[in-house]
Scaffold this active site. Sequence first.
Site, short mmCIF file in Angstrom:
data_model
loop_
_atom_site.label_atom_id
_atom_site.label_comp_id
_atom_site.label_asym_id
_atom_site.label_seq_id
_atom_site.Cartn_x
_atom_site.Cartn_y
_atom_site.Cartn_z
N GLU A 150 0.86 -1.18 0.00
CA GLU A 150 0.00 0.00 0.00
C GLU A 150 0.90 1.23 0.00
OE1 GLU A 150 -2.61 2.84 0.11
OE2 GLU A 150 -3.36 0.79 -0.02
N CYS A 183 -12.77 0.32 -10.07
CA CYS A 183 -13.88 1.27 -9.87
C CYS A 183 -14.01 2.19 -11.06
CB CYS A 183 -13.67 2.08 -8.58
SG CYS A 183 -12.13 3.02 -8.53
#
Length: 451
Positions: free
Chosen positions: A333, A407
């Site tokens: 991340e 997304c």
Amino acid sequence: MAKRSSGLRFQPSGGEKKPQIPTGKKQRLNIERLANDGRGIAFLDGRTWFVEGALPGENVEARVLGARSQIVEARSERVLDASAPRRVEPCPHARVCGGCNLQHLAAADQLELKQRSLAEQLSRLAGIEPQIWATPLSGPEFGYRRRARLAVRWDNKARRLDVGFRAGASQDIVSIHECPVLVQPLQMLLPALLAVLQALDKPQAIGHVELFSGTSEAVLVRHTVALADADLQRFKAFALEQGAQLWLQGEGQPQPLESAYRLGYRLPAWDLELAWRPGDFVQVNAPVNEAMVAQALEWLVPEPGERVLDLFCGLGNFALPLARKGAEVIAVEGVEEMVERARTNAAHNGLENAHFYQADLSKPLIEAQWAKGGFAAVLLDPPRDGALELARQMQTLGARRVVYVSCNPATLARDAAELVRQGFQLKRAGVLDMFPQTAHVEAMALFERPA
């Protein structure tokens, strides 16, 4: 899925310059089809009209929101001839609130629109189609949203506090008194919260308010100046009465009113609980999130001890279920605070086979120590910008299976084309209906590289 034309019929340019269409003008239009964003499309006098709240086959009276060149954006204000798929919106704010733009369309038709949008993007931008279309993952039509931000603005001239959501195609605030897409605990909080906000001595201090529901309910008050003592006491009394956590945010990070607060969400299928804080990214739709994680694991088929790479891992939403299945998970991340919380979540759940690292995922990964040794499978869950640089490096990671959670179908299609160039095949793809009542499309795709 039946193929449909993806091209819009834009009128040719040239000839006499057309007069400008003024904002606010009303116009009767015949709607021919739906755009991928859910707006109706009409053609009139050489212009293409995109009409919010209109459906194919309808005759509507629309008000112009803005116009440029050959394109006019408008909102339907009166339906003169309704089409069969139209339904009465369950929410009284639906026609003006910018949060939901498809409440007038039945759930099955909303899903069909999202599937078509994904298929068109993959075909038009990448020239590919999956070998198998997965059944869309969906959950409740309403009562699904466990996180929401309320806009708050003091109107000094009117001496009024507006609290609600932004209007469609506008910065105006639509004052609300209910919101049926919120999960039930947040719907129950809303009336008391609105009453508190309207009773404040200094409402000018409030920037916005966020609502959260997970292992507890929580309210975050974002204030631009220090709260008046009386107003702070009002918020405290509200939180105590409603059994909710109160978080405050001034110049720094959100802070709990009480240090003992714990906020999180559960993934019961894997006996997991993940802690999170206001400001952290979390999927707003719990049922679809759980179905999404289950499908990702089903497609990745991780074997015990297999090395799996989870990129853009966040709090560990995929990494911890993968670890629970026995995989050796390397999770990466870009935000250090999220990495620390993911490590804490792994420890809290007794998982020693999930390892978390911070890295700039726009840079080459091959030099990273954690990337050495290769991986059997890779999971990507990038932001809207996608993961083109990572797609270009995928072959160097040695993975034969890649699951891409997106997304944004446009960047998914772009990155899918790159993966295909590297020898991967698009095996499966399908829609994730994370945001019912909106045209927002989330999707999952499985790529495999032949042995």
